[in-house]
Design a protein around this motif. Structure first.
Motif, PDB file in Angstrom:
ATOM      1  N   VAL A  66       0.827  -1.214   0.000  1.00 20.65           N
ATOM      2  CA  VAL A  66       0.000   0.000   0.000  1.00 20.65           C
ATOM      3  C   VAL A  66       0.864   1.267   0.000  1.00 20.65           C
ATOM      4  N   SER A  67       2.177   1.104  -0.177  1.00 13.41           N
ATOM      5  CA  SER A  67       3.125   2.226  -0.215  1.00 13.41           C
ATOM      6  C   SER A  67       2.995   3.104   1.026  1.00 13.41           C
ATOM      7  N   VAL A  68       3.140   2.469   2.176  1.00 12.77           N
ATOM      8  CA  VAL A  68       2.985   3.149   3.451  1.00 12.77           C
ATOM      9  C   VAL A  68       4.125   2.756   4.385  1.00 12.77           C
ATOM     10  N   VAL A  69       4.572   3.714   5.190  1.00 13.13           N
ATOM     11  CA  VAL A  69       5.475   3.447   6.310  1.00 13.13           C
ATOM     12  C   VAL A  69       4.710   3.774   7.584  1.00 13.13           C
ATOM     13  N   CYS A  70       4.719   2.849   8.531  1.00 13.07           N
ATOM     14  CA  CYS A  70       4.005   3.029   9.786  1.00 13.07           C
ATOM     15  C   CYS A  70       5.009   3.160  10.931  1.00 13.07           C
ATOM     16  N   VAL A  71       4.778   4.102  11.829  1.00 15.90           N
ATOM     17  CA  VAL A  71       5.580   4.220  13.043  1.00 15.90           C
ATOM     18  C   VAL A  71       4.649   4.243  14.243  1.00 15.90           C
ATOM     19  N   CYS A  72       5.178   3.800  15.381  1.00 15.03           N
ATOM     20  CA  CYS A  72       4.462   3.906  16.653  1.00 15.03           C
ATOM     21  C   CYS A  72       5.334   4.716  17.603  1.00 15.03           C
ATOM     22  N   SER A  73       4.714   5.394  18.555  1.00 15.85           N
ATOM     23  CA  SER A  73       5.479   6.264  19.439  1.00 15.85           C
ATOM     24  C   SER A  73       4.983   6.158  20.866  1.00 15.85           C
ATOM     25  N   ILE A  74       5.705   6.823  21.744  1.00 11.31           N
ATOM     26  CA  ILE A  74       5.361   6.839  23.161  1.00 11.31           C
ATOM     27  C   ILE A  74       4.036   7.545  23.414  1.00 11.31           C
ATOM     28  N   LEU A  75       3.535   8.260  22.406  1.00 13.13           N
ATOM     29  CA  LEU A  75       2.261   8.979  22.533  1.00 13.13           C
ATOM     30  C   LEU A  75       1.048   8.062  22.393  1.00 13.13           C
ATOM     31  N   ARG A  76       1.278   6.758  22.325  1.00 10.90           N
ATOM     32  CA  ARG A  76       0.210   5.750  22.192  1.00 10.90           C
ATOM     33  C   ARG A  76      -0.558   5.936  20.876  1.00 10.90           C
ATOM     34  N   ASP A  77       0.209   6.057  19.809  1.00  8.77           N
ATOM     35  CA  ASP A  77      -0.402   6.259  18.501  1.00  8.77           C
ATOM     36  C   ASP A  77       0.251   5.370  17.455  1.00  8.77           C
ATOM     37  N   LEU A  78      -0.425   5.275  16.324  1.00 13.25           N
ATOM     38  CA  LEU A  78       0.116   4.691  15.093  1.00 13.25           C
ATOM     39  C   LEU A  78      -0.013   5.752  14.023  1.00 13.25           C
ATOM     40  N   ARG A  79       1.082   5.994  13.286  1.00 10.76           N
ATOM     41  CA  ARG A  79       1.046   6.980  12.210  1.00 10.76           C
ATOM     42  C   ARG A  79       1.419   6.315  10.898  1.00 10.76           C
ATOM     43  N   PHE A  80       0.547   6.465   9.905  1.00  8.96           N
ATOM     44  CA  PHE A  80       0.736   5.844   8.605  1.00  8.96           C
ATOM     45  C   PHE A  80       1.077   6.930   7.585  1.00  8.96           C
ATOM     46  N   TYR A  81       2.278   6.837   7.005  1.00  7.52           N
ATOM     47  CA  TYR A  81       2.761   7.860   6.076  1.00  7.52           C
ATOM     48  C   TYR A  81       2.714   7.337   4.638  1.00  7.52           C
ATOM     49  N   ASP A  82       2.086   8.113   3.788  1.00  7.00           N
ATOM     50  CA  ASP A  82       1.955   7.796   2.365  1.00  7.00           C
ATOM     51  C   ASP A  82       3.300   8.047   1.681  1.00  7.00           C
ATOM     52  N   THR A  83       3.872   6.995   1.060  1.00  9.03           N
ATOM     53  CA  THR A  83       5.165   7.136   0.386  1.00  9.03           C
ATOM     54  C   THR A  83       5.048   6.997  -1.122  1.00  9.03           C
ATOM     55  N   ALA A  84       3.827   6.943  -1.658  1.00  5.55           N
ATOM     56  CA  ALA A  84       3.649   6.815  -3.113  1.00  5.55           C
ATOM     57  C   ALA A  84       4.191   8.043  -3.820  1.00  5.55           C
ATOM     58  N   ALA A  85       4.732   7.848  -5.021  1.00  6.49           N
ATOM     59  CA  ALA A  85       5.258   8.945  -5.843  1.00  6.49           C
ATOM     60  C   ALA A  85       6.293   9.767  -5.084  1.00  6.49           C
ATOM     61  N   ARG A  86       7.100   9.072  -4.290  1.00  3.45           N
ATOM     62  CA  ARG A  86       8.206   9.684  -3.542  1.00  3.45           C
ATOM     63  C   ARG A  86       7.738  10.713  -2.508  1.00  3.45           C
ATOM     64  N   LYS A  87       6.473  10.613  -2.097  1.00  2.88           N
ATOM     65  CA  LYS A  87       5.973  11.480  -1.027  1.00  2.88           C
ATOM     66  C   LYS A  87       6.356  10.886   0.330  1.00  2.88           C
ATOM     67  N   PHE A  88       6.138  11.662   1.370  1.00  5.62           N
ATOM     68  CA  PHE A  88       6.179  11.148   2.745  1.00  5.62           C
ATOM     69  C   PHE A  88       5.230  12.030   3.553  1.00  5.62           C
ATOM     70  N   GLU A  89       3.927  11.710   3.444  1.00  3.44           N
ATOM     71  CA  GLU A  89       2.888  12.543   4.034  1.00  3.44           C
ATOM     72  C   GLU A  89       2.026  11.709   4.965  1.00  3.44           C
ATOM     73  N   LEU A  90       1.743  12.264   6.132  1.00  5.02           N
ATOM     74  CA  LEU A  90       0.874  11.584   7.084  1.00  5.02           C
ATOM     75  C   LEU A  90      -0.519  11.439   6.484  1.00  5.02           C
ATOM     76  N   ARG A  91      -0.999  10.200   6.416  1.00  9.71           N
ATOM     77  CA  ARG A  91      -2.280   9.948   5.780  1.00  9.71           C
ATOM     78  C   ARG A  91      -3.337   9.474   6.793  1.00  9.71           C
ATOM     79  N   VAL A  92      -2.961   8.572   7.692  1.00 14.54           N
ATOM     80  CA  VAL A  92      -3.894   8.042   8.693  1.00 14.54           C
ATOM     81  C   VAL A  92      -3.188   8.042  10.049  1.00 14.54           C
ATOM     82  N   MET A  93      -3.912   8.430  11.079  1.00 13.45           N
ATOM     83  CA  MET A  93      -3.370   8.429  12.439  1.00 13.45           C
ATOM     84  C   MET A  93      -4.353   7.751  13.377  1.00 13.45           C
TER      85      MET A  93
END
Length: 232
Positions: A66-93
């Motif tokens: 799905v061309s996504v990078v996901c990170v988790c943090s101490i803030l108790r969240d999941l952040r899904f970043y759109d990497t399609a077309a060489r982007k790196f934009e937060l898409r879903v949190m």
């Protein structure tokens, strides 16, 4: 650090054209080619208005179908970043997870009709599996007029967001989960630095009884999950 291969049209991994990704605790993600030459640096930013102080990143995983990078943090969240077309934009949190997620792993099928699965372990010893279909990038397709879709984890668990479902394995360990891995046989491994339930082998469908391995007097447990072979 992780390796993100590209996908061919048949959804097979192309290991000749992938990238290595490294992530620092403060959310700087570097892309490296196969010769370990840095190609670009991205930042796992929070949405505008969110306080970024002490937002320490705990783990990262690539989701190449799905061309996504996901990170988790101490803030108790999941952040899904759109990497399609060489982007790196937060898409879903995903916010308000009960306990911080400590480790991530991802699995998808070559058959696009089968669901993709994001497995995660938290500081309370629980394991969760988020399930979604990746057709047309599934829940990570950019919606007109909406840059970031935010949803609470509890609402996903309750089924209020139809694009996701969650499988829960609560408190299967008595301490923070160190590593998780989902395999092709619909089972997962998880481990923790505890003498009881040090390593768990569990059937996702719960048809089979879980295998629990104890390591008495355990101090530090290091399990290279990719080198474990258990025939079930």
């Amino acid at each position: 650090m992780t390796y993100c291969p590209t996908l061919d049209m048949d959804r097979k991994f192309n290991y000749q054209n992938g990238r290595y990704l490294t992530c620092s605790k403060d959310g700087f993600i570097n892309y490296w080619n196969l010769d370990m030459v840095n190609e670009k640096t991205c930042i796992a930013k929070l949405p505008p208005g969110k306080i970024a102080a002490n937002a320490r990143v705990l783990d990262m995983v690539c989701m190449p179908d799905v061309s996504v990078v996901c990170v988790c943090s101490i803030l108790r969240d999941l952040r899904f970043y759109d990497t399609a077309a060489r982007k790196f934009e937060l898409r879903v949190m995903v916010t308000d997870i009960t306990w911080p997620i400590t480790c991530l792993n991802y699995s998808f099928s070559q058959n696009i009709e089968e669901d993709s699965k994001l497995i995660m372990g938290d500081t309370a010893g629980s394991v969760f599996i988020m399930v979604f279909n990746s057709k047309e990038r599934g829940p990570f397709t950019q919606k007109p007029g909406i840059d970031v879709t935010t949803m609470k984890f509890e609402s996903i668990v309750k089924g209020e967001h139809k694009q996701f479902s969650v499988l829960q394995f609560v408190n299967v360990h008595s301490d923070s989960v160190c590593q998780v891995q989902l395999n092709a046989t619909n089972t997962f491994f998880s481990c923790a630095t505890t003498p009881h339930a040090s390593l768990l082998l569990c059937d996702v469908t719960r048809v089979r009884k879980p295998y629990v391995f104890n390591v008495p007097g355990l101090g530090i447990l290091v399990l290279p999950m990719t080198k474990i072979f258990i025939y079930w």
